[in-house]
Design a protein around this motif. Sequence first.
Motif, mmCIF file in Angstrom:
data_model
loop_
_atom_site.group_PDB
_atom_site.id
_atom_site.type_symbol
_atom_site.label_atom_id
_atom_site.label_comp_id
_atom_site.label_asym_id
_atom_site.label_seq_id
_atom_site.Cartn_x
_atom_site.Cartn_y
_atom_site.Cartn_z
ATOM 1 N N SER A 33 -3.877 4.438 -2.334
ATOM 2 C CA SER A 33 -3.498 3.067 -2.672
ATOM 3 C C SER A 33 -4.368 2.585 -3.818
ATOM 4 C CB SER A 33 -3.720 2.133 -1.479
ATOM 5 O OG SER A 33 -3.093 2.623 -0.326
ATOM 6 N N MET A 54 -6.767 -1.801 -0.114
ATOM 7 C CA MET A 54 -5.566 -2.210 0.613
ATOM 8 C C MET A 54 -5.796 -2.108 2.107
ATOM 9 S SD MET A 54 -2.580 -0.969 2.343
ATOM 10 C CE MET A 54 -2.204 0.689 1.873
ATOM 11 N N ARG A 111 1.169 -5.180 4.156
ATOM 12 C CA ARG A 111 0.100 -4.643 3.304
ATOM 13 C C ARG A 111 -0.432 -5.765 2.425
ATOM 14 N NH1 ARG A 111 3.146 0.684 0.932
ATOM 15 N NH2 ARG A 111 3.391 1.720 2.953
ATOM 16 N N TYR A 156 -3.088 -6.092 -0.787
ATOM 17 C CA TYR A 156 -3.890 -5.390 -1.789
ATOM 18 C C TYR A 156 -5.022 -6.285 -2.264
ATOM 19 C CZ TYR A 156 -0.179 -1.943 -1.840
ATOM 20 O OH TYR A 156 0.719 -0.981 -1.459
#
Length: 180
Positions: A38, A106, A128, A130
């Motif tokens: 990620s 993340m 999710r 970030y």
Amino acid sequence: LGFRKGDVTGTRRLDVADHQVIVKRRWNDGSVKHAVASGHVGLSANAAKTINVLNAAPQPSGTNLTPASIQAANPTASVQLGGIGTVNLSSLLGSPFRTWISGPEMVEAHYRSNVGNDPTLSVWFYVRLYKNNRIWVRAIVENGYLDVATRNRSYVPSVAIGDTNVFNNGGASLTHYAQT
């Protein structure tokens, strides 16, 4: 990322500054089988960007994002299943079902709730967050458990993520088959 048995025995990283690589599964010899990468990198329109996986270099450091970070970001989503009931993500943010990934770039947490008084309908939100505060939300509706009698359900669905209605089946009733 998937790796062949024995190929990766140490830590992996990417050749971009803002990233994380979290190992999710290992082969029986201890080598990495699956990892989730990620992060973010600048891109130009219509220009390919090659990102390389490097051997055993240290991971970028930083404070891991957690489900509390998601709760502070306060994403909104809801799933309404006609008259059966509505599930709002906001009411679940304080108690994730599980944390799938937590790193400095993340965090992904999963949230689950039954729908109304129905014994087999449940809604899952996969969320999710970030580091740059971008949020991704997926909503899933399940109908069934192995140890509970399940039957087909019919309802007019409405799924909203943020301020956008992302699914409503054209306003028509949807048959949600048992064990799906």
